[in-house]
Design a protein around this motif. Structure first.
Motif: not given
Length: 58
Positions: A2-8, A48-55
């Protein structure tokens, strides 16, 4: 991711880099190490976020 995760995560990385730089300038090894650790945590969260996005795409 999510955009908010990227910003954080980007904010955490910048804050870590600032701590590292401040530690180097003041010869505070503890602050420098804390900054490096903050950056590493940010990188791990981002991975970790990238892995979640891949799944999610499957």
């Amino acid at each position: 991711m999510g955009a908010d995760d990227k910003i954080r995560n980007a904010g955490e990385k910048v804050a870590g880099k600032s701590k590292e730089t401040a530690g180097k300038l003041t010869d505070d090894k503890s602050l420098e190490a804390e900054g490096k650790m903050d950056q590493a945590k940010s990188d791990l969260k981002q991975a970790g976020e990238k892995v979640k996005d891949a799944f999610k795409k499957d």
